[in-house]
Design a protein around this motif. Structure first.
Motif, PDB file in Angstrom:
ATOM      1  N   ALA A  14     -30.180  11.638 -25.924  1.00 48.94           N
ATOM      2  CA  ALA A  14     -29.468  12.789 -26.511  1.00 48.94           C
ATOM      3  C   ALA A  14     -30.228  14.066 -26.184  1.00 48.94           C
ATOM      4  CB  ALA A  14     -29.334  12.595 -28.012  1.00 48.94           C
ATOM      5  N   GLY A  15     -30.475  14.286 -24.905  1.00 51.34           N
ATOM      6  CA  GLY A  15     -31.072  15.543 -24.462  1.00 51.34           C
ATOM      7  C   GLY A  15     -29.944  16.518 -24.181  1.00 51.34           C
ATOM      8  N   ILE A  16     -30.227  17.450 -23.288  1.00 48.41           N
ATOM      9  CA  ILE A  16     -29.248  18.502 -23.015  1.00 48.41           C
ATOM     10  C   ILE A  16     -28.016  17.939 -22.306  1.00 48.41           C
ATOM     11  CG2 ILE A  16     -28.964  20.547 -21.569  1.00 48.41           C
ATOM     12  CD1 ILE A  16     -31.914  21.166 -22.348  1.00 48.41           C
ATOM     13  N   GLY A  17     -28.245  17.105 -21.295  1.00 49.76           N
ATOM     14  CA  GLY A  17     -27.119  16.547 -20.530  1.00 49.76           C
ATOM     15  C   GLY A  17     -26.331  15.530 -21.341  1.00 49.76           C
ATOM     16  N   GLY A  18     -27.039  14.626 -22.027  1.00 50.33           N
ATOM     17  CA  GLY A  18     -26.371  13.571 -22.795  1.00 50.33           C
ATOM     18  C   GLY A  18     -25.489  14.140 -23.894  1.00 50.33           C
ATOM     19  N   THR A  19     -25.986  15.185 -24.573  1.00 45.01           N
ATOM     20  CA  THR A  19     -25.190  15.737 -25.683  1.00 45.01           C
ATOM     21  C   THR A  19     -23.978  16.501 -25.155  1.00 45.01           C
ATOM     22  OG1 THR A  19     -26.777  17.531 -25.814  1.00 45.01           O
ATOM     23  CG2 THR A  19     -26.957  15.877 -27.482  1.00 45.01           C
ATOM     24  N   LEU A  20     -24.118  17.192 -24.017  1.00 43.04           N
ATOM     25  CA  LEU A  20     -22.926  17.897 -23.506  1.00 43.04           C
ATOM     26  C   LEU A  20     -21.877  16.885 -23.030  1.00 43.04           C
ATOM     27  CD1 LEU A  20     -21.705  20.737 -23.085  1.00 43.04           C
ATOM     28  CD2 LEU A  20     -22.283  20.487 -20.663  1.00 43.04           C
ATOM     29  N   LEU A  21     -22.338  15.797 -22.423  1.00 44.22           N
ATOM     30  CA  LEU A  21     -21.378  14.763 -22.010  1.00 44.22           C
ATOM     31  C   LEU A  21     -20.649  14.215 -23.243  1.00 44.22           C
ATOM     32  CD1 LEU A  21     -20.112  12.873 -19.896  1.00 44.22           C
ATOM     33  CD2 LEU A  21     -21.956  11.265 -20.397  1.00 44.22           C
ATOM     34  N   ALA A  22     -21.405  13.970 -24.311  1.00 44.65           N
ATOM     35  CA  ALA A  22     -20.782  13.447 -25.540  1.00 44.65           C
ATOM     36  C   ALA A  22     -19.732  14.428 -26.062  1.00 44.65           C
ATOM     37  CB  ALA A  22     -21.857  13.196 -26.597  1.00 44.65           C
ATOM     38  N   ARG A  23     -20.061  15.717 -26.007  1.00 50.75           N
ATOM     39  CA  ARG A  23     -19.083  16.722 -26.460  1.00 50.75           C
ATOM     40  C   ARG A  23     -17.836  16.698 -25.573  1.00 50.75           C
ATOM     41  NH1 ARG A  23     -20.786  20.801 -30.243  1.00 50.75           N
ATOM     42  NH2 ARG A  23     -18.683  21.596 -29.928  1.00 50.75           N
ATOM     43  N   ALA A  24     -18.035  16.503 -24.280  1.00 50.42           N
ATOM     44  CA  ALA A  24     -16.884  16.461 -23.364  1.00 50.42           C
ATOM     45  C   ALA A  24     -16.006  15.255 -23.695  1.00 50.42           C
ATOM     46  CB  ALA A  24     -17.363  16.386 -21.919  1.00 50.42           C
ATOM     47  N   LEU A  25     -16.632  14.104 -23.947  1.00 53.07           N
ATOM     48  CA  LEU A  25     -15.860  12.901 -24.261  1.00 53.07           C
ATOM     49  C   LEU A  25     -15.118  13.097 -25.587  1.00 53.07           C
ATOM     50  CD1 LEU A  25     -18.440  10.164 -23.202  1.00 53.07           C
ATOM     51  CD2 LEU A  25     -16.460  10.979 -21.929  1.00 53.07           C
ATOM     52  N   GLN A  26     -15.812  13.713 -26.535  1.00 52.27           N
ATOM     53  CA  GLN A  26     -15.169  13.977 -27.828  1.00 52.27           C
ATOM     54  C   GLN A  26     -13.927  14.852 -27.636  1.00 52.27           C
ATOM     55  OE1 GLN A  26     -17.226  16.691 -30.565  1.00 52.27           O
ATOM     56  NE2 GLN A  26     -16.920  15.178 -32.191  1.00 52.27           N
ATOM     57  N   SER A  62     -16.719  25.087 -20.166  1.00 52.78           N
ATOM     58  CA  SER A  62     -15.616  24.182 -19.810  1.00 52.78           C
ATOM     59  C   SER A  62     -15.468  23.041 -20.824  1.00 52.78           C
ATOM     60  CB  SER A  62     -15.832  23.607 -18.402  1.00 52.78           C
ATOM     61  OG  SER A  62     -16.864  22.639 -18.430  1.00 52.78           O
ATOM     62  N   VAL A  63     -16.519  22.810 -21.610  1.00 53.70           N
ATOM     63  CA  VAL A  63     -16.474  21.693 -22.555  1.00 53.70           C
ATOM     64  C   VAL A  63     -16.129  22.152 -23.983  1.00 53.70           C
ATOM     65  CG1 VAL A  63     -17.910  19.949 -23.693  1.00 53.70           C
ATOM     66  CG2 VAL A  63     -18.036  20.225 -21.216  1.00 53.70           C
ATOM     67  N   LEU A  64     -16.762  23.245 -24.412  1.00 56.16           N
ATOM     68  CA  LEU A  64     -16.569  23.662 -25.810  1.00 56.16           C
ATOM     69  C   LEU A  64     -15.258  24.418 -25.986  1.00 56.16           C
ATOM     70  CD1 LEU A  64     -20.099  24.980 -26.889  1.00 56.16           C
ATOM     71  CD2 LEU A  64     -19.264  22.643 -26.732  1.00 56.16           C
ATOM     72  N   ASN A  65     -14.710  24.375 -27.208  1.00 53.13           N
ATOM     73  CA  ASN A  65     -13.555  25.237 -27.466  1.00 53.13           C
ATOM     74  C   ASN A  65     -14.056  26.674 -27.606  1.00 53.13           C
ATOM     75  OD1 ASN A  65     -14.389  25.747 -30.125  1.00 53.13           O
ATOM     76  ND2 ASN A  65     -13.428  23.856 -30.835  1.00 53.13           N
ATOM     77  N   SER A  66     -13.124  27.652 -27.600  1.00 55.76           N
ATOM     78  CA  SER A  66     -13.579  29.040 -27.492  1.00 55.76           C
ATOM     79  C   SER A  66     -14.409  29.459 -28.711  1.00 55.76           C
ATOM     80  CB  SER A  66     -12.408  29.979 -27.255  1.00 55.76           C
ATOM     81  OG  SER A  66     -11.525  29.885 -28.327  1.00 55.76           O
ATOM     82  N   GLU A  67     -14.078  28.922 -29.878  1.00 50.57           N
ATOM     83  CA  GLU A  67     -14.842  29.298 -31.082  1.00 50.57           C
ATOM     84  C   GLU A  67     -16.290  28.795 -30.972  1.00 50.57           C
ATOM     85  OE1 GLU A  67     -14.561  28.258 -35.731  1.00 50.57           O
ATOM     86  OE2 GLU A  67     -12.664  28.253 -34.630  1.00 50.57           O
ATOM     87  N   ASP A  68     -16.440  27.529 -30.562  1.00 49.11           N
ATOM     88  CA  ASP A  68     -17.786  26.967 -30.438  1.00 49.11           C
ATOM     89  C   ASP A  68     -18.570  27.637 -29.303  1.00 49.11           C
ATOM     90  OD1 ASP A  68     -17.240  25.310 -32.512  1.00 49.11           O
ATOM     91  OD2 ASP A  68     -16.970  23.493 -31.320  1.00 49.11           O
ATOM     92  N   PHE A  69     -17.850  28.022 -28.248  1.00 46.60           N
ATOM     93  CA  PHE A  69     -18.539  28.686 -27.142  1.00 46.60           C
ATOM     94  C   PHE A  69     -19.036  30.072 -27.578  1.00 46.60           C
ATOM     95  CE2 PHE A  69     -18.693  31.148 -23.103  1.00 46.60           C
ATOM     96  CZ  PHE A  69     -19.750  30.446 -22.540  1.00 46.60           C
ATOM     97  N   THR A  70     -18.229  30.748 -28.409  1.00 47.84           N
ATOM     98  CA  THR A  70     -18.660  32.059 -28.906  1.00 47.84           C
ATOM     99  C   THR A  70     -19.910  31.895 -29.765  1.00 47.84           C
ATOM    100  OG1 THR A  70     -16.375  32.742 -28.910  1.00 47.84           O
ATOM    101  CG2 THR A  70     -17.874  34.113 -30.171  1.00 47.84           C
ATOM    102  N   THR A  71     -19.932  30.882 -30.620  1.00 48.13           N
ATOM    103  CA  THR A  71     -21.125  30.632 -31.450  1.00 48.13           C
ATOM    104  C   THR A  71     -22.327  30.391 -30.549  1.00 48.13           C
ATOM    105  OG1 THR A  71     -19.682  29.514 -33.003  1.00 48.13           O
ATOM    106  CG2 THR A  71     -22.051  29.182 -33.314  1.00 48.13           C
ATOM    107  N   PHE A  72     -22.093  29.609 -29.505  1.00 48.71           N
ATOM    108  CA  PHE A  72     -23.186  29.314 -28.583  1.00 48.71           C
ATOM    109  C   PHE A  72     -23.684  30.598 -27.898  1.00 48.71           C
ATOM    110  CE2 PHE A  72     -24.095  28.836 -24.072  1.00 48.71           C
ATOM    111  CZ  PHE A  72     -25.346  28.263 -24.181  1.00 48.71           C
ATOM    112  N   LYS A  73     -22.740  31.389 -27.389  1.00 54.15           N
ATOM    113  CA  LYS A  73     -23.146  32.620 -26.683  1.00 54.15           C
ATOM    114  C   LYS A  73     -23.900  33.571 -27.614  1.00 54.15           C
ATOM    115  CE  LYS A  73     -22.131  34.706 -23.135  1.00 54.15           C
ATOM    116  NZ  LYS A  73     -20.864  35.066 -22.571  1.00 54.15           N
ATOM    117  N   ASP A  74     -23.486  33.593 -28.894  1.00 50.16           N
ATOM    118  CA  ASP A  74     -24.156  34.477 -29.856  1.00 50.16           C
ATOM    119  C   ASP A  74     -25.624  34.091 -30.059  1.00 50.16           C
ATOM    120  OD1 ASP A  74     -21.847  35.863 -30.131  1.00 50.16           O
ATOM    121  OD2 ASP A  74     -21.287  35.015 -32.073  1.00 50.16           O
TER     122      ASP A  74
END
Ligand SMILES: Cc1cc2nc3c(=O)[nH]c(=O)nc-3n(C[C@H](O)[C@H](O)[C@H](O)COP(=O)(O)OP(=O)(O)OC[C@H]3O[C@@H](n4cnc5c(N)ncnc54)[C@H](O)[C@@H]3O)c2cc1C
Length: 417
Positions: A14-26, A62-74
């Protein structure tokens, strides 16, 4: 939306790559189970800041929805603060790098629009990544990605091998337990991966460059004289090999906030230093003390960074890389593949490792999403493309590191120029 009824995709790490893949699958409602060796998300310091580039950011977007991506960018900040500025460690003088002209303007004024390629990690002479870059703390990035998938993470599960079944794959753990049968396994457990070695039958491996690093953190007070920007401080006076300090002081007022600590990496070329008894698990005081000892005759401009560091945060790191002349070919296995450092570990030069791991995760997630889950052709499609773009990144990162840190051999093998 209901999750598709099928065997889960198993992810090791569950590093950076593993967690983003999990989010994509979700996001595609594909079931997955994520296994991580750490006991919990706070078990290990997540260390340095990551320089996010176009590739990494686009992957996350490309993986997160726009709300989650905004939180991330912030939660990121621009790293466009100027530089890299090169300095002589002993005299404290600014030196021009790769040019015979006079040094440019001093790095005193924060400028968030310039130098879009300023990295948080050692910088190559030529920018390696495109587009604007942002900085994010590695731990924050992972925590942010973990928020919606906490229920599918199994902590304290160190994978040791996998077994193929008639129609799937099972993970075996060091505590003698096994996972349920999965539709496929994605190996995302970093540069020392036993599973990747199993998949590649010894072909997938990392090579020790011989360069050594100490990563540390120091109060903003020690950086005030420098101003904002990326700083590359070099001491070429040691017979054993050059020593360098790389740090990035972010714009945005943090430099005046005493509670903020900035990260730095102290790098020594092959043979220049090593942890006591070659023990890379040592953290804290031994690493902090060695960095102070090796820089005791440096200019006062930089010495404070080592003297005022937060000793508890200091850690030794080896600089390793995948083979820089191209990732190996291995017998593709339709039910098992690999991403991130587990297959293409890179030197920190250029700050591309995490970005490429994120790119892998988003790409593989997209292929699985298009297919609605595992399919015979997914792994081959992913590996053909990943091998190509990742080989280019490994090569560029290695060449930059070889030049900066005088690396001429890899794992005992002499490299052609
Ligand atoms: C000093 C430094 C600075 C860097 N700066 C940058 C930068 O600015 N930009 C950038 O793009 N990259 C940077 N990198 C590289 C970047 O950190 C890595 O490329 C990135 O973390 C790789 O992500 P990953 O998911 O493949 O592996 P990791 O992030 O290493 O995650 C692997 C996970 O697997 C877990 N794990 C390990 N073994 C097992 C097992 N057997 N079973 C289960 N779980 C296991 C680990 O605990 C970990 O959580 C830097 C690296 C260093 C050392």
């Amino acid at each position: 939306m209901a999750t598709i009824s099928q065997k889960p995709v198993l992810i090791s790490g569950a590093g950076i790559g593993g967690t983003l893949l999990a989010r994509a699958l979700q996001s595609h409602n594909i079931p997955f189970q994520l296994y991580e060796r750490d006991a919990n998300r706070y078990a290990r310091a997540q260390g340095y800041r990551i320089r996010m580039s176009d590739e990494g950011l686009s992957a996350i977007e490309s993986v997160l929805n726009s709300e989650d991506f905004t939180t991330f960018k912030d939660g990121t900040s621009t790293t466009g603060s100027g530089g890299p500025y090169h300095f002589d460690a002993k005299t404290g003088d600014r030196i021009e790098h790769g040019s015979t002209g006079p040094p440019g303007p001093p790095p005193s004024k924060p400028d968030t629009n310039s130098a879009p390629h300023a990295p948080d990690a050692p910088a190559p002479t030529k920018p390696m990544l495109s587009g604007p870059t942002y900085g994010t703390a590695r731990g924050w990035l992972r925590d942010n990605l973990l928020t919606t998938i906490a229920d599918s993470i199994h902590w304290d599960k160190r994978a040791s091998s996998y077994s193929l079944t008639e129609s799937g794959v099972v993970l075996n753990f060091t505590d003698s337990t096994t996972s349920p049968e999965g539709s496929m396994l994605v190996i995302a457990d970093g540069s020392q991966s036993a599973l990747a070695a199993q998949l590649g039958q010894g072909e997938i491996r990392s090579y020790d460059t011989g360069a050594r690093m100490i990563h540390g953190q120091t109060t903003s007070k020690a950086f005030r004289e420098l101003g904002t920007g990326v700083f590359f401080v070099r001491d070429g006076s040691h017979e054993a090999g050059p020593l360098s300090l790389i740090t990035n002081i972010r714009p945005g007022g943090e430099l005046d906030d005493d509670s903020v600590e900035f990260g730095w990496v102290f790098v020594g070329g092959p043979g220049s230093f090593a942890p006591p008894n070659e023990d890379f698990s040592l953290i804290g005081e031994p690493a902090a003390e060695l960095s102070r000892e090796l820089t005791k005759d440096w200019s006062p401009k930089f010495k404070g960074i080592f003297e005022q560091q937060n000793d508890a945060q200091a850690a030794f790191l080896k600089m390793s890389t995948a083979w820089p002349r191209g990732l190996p070919e291995w017998k593709s296995e339709a039910r098992v593949t690999v991403l991130g450092d587990a297959v293409h570990c890179m030197t920190p030069a250029g700050g591309v490792g995490a970005n490429t791991a994120l790119q892998d995760a988003a790409f593989l997630g997209m292929l699985l999403g298009e297919r609605g889950g595992w399919g015979e052709d997914v792994v081959a499609k992913y590996e053909i493309e990943m091998r190509q773009y990742a080989s280019e990144k490994v090569k560029a990162s290695f060449e930059a590191a070889a030049k900066q840190f005088s690396i001429t051999e890899l794992g005992g093998k002499k490299l052609d120029p």
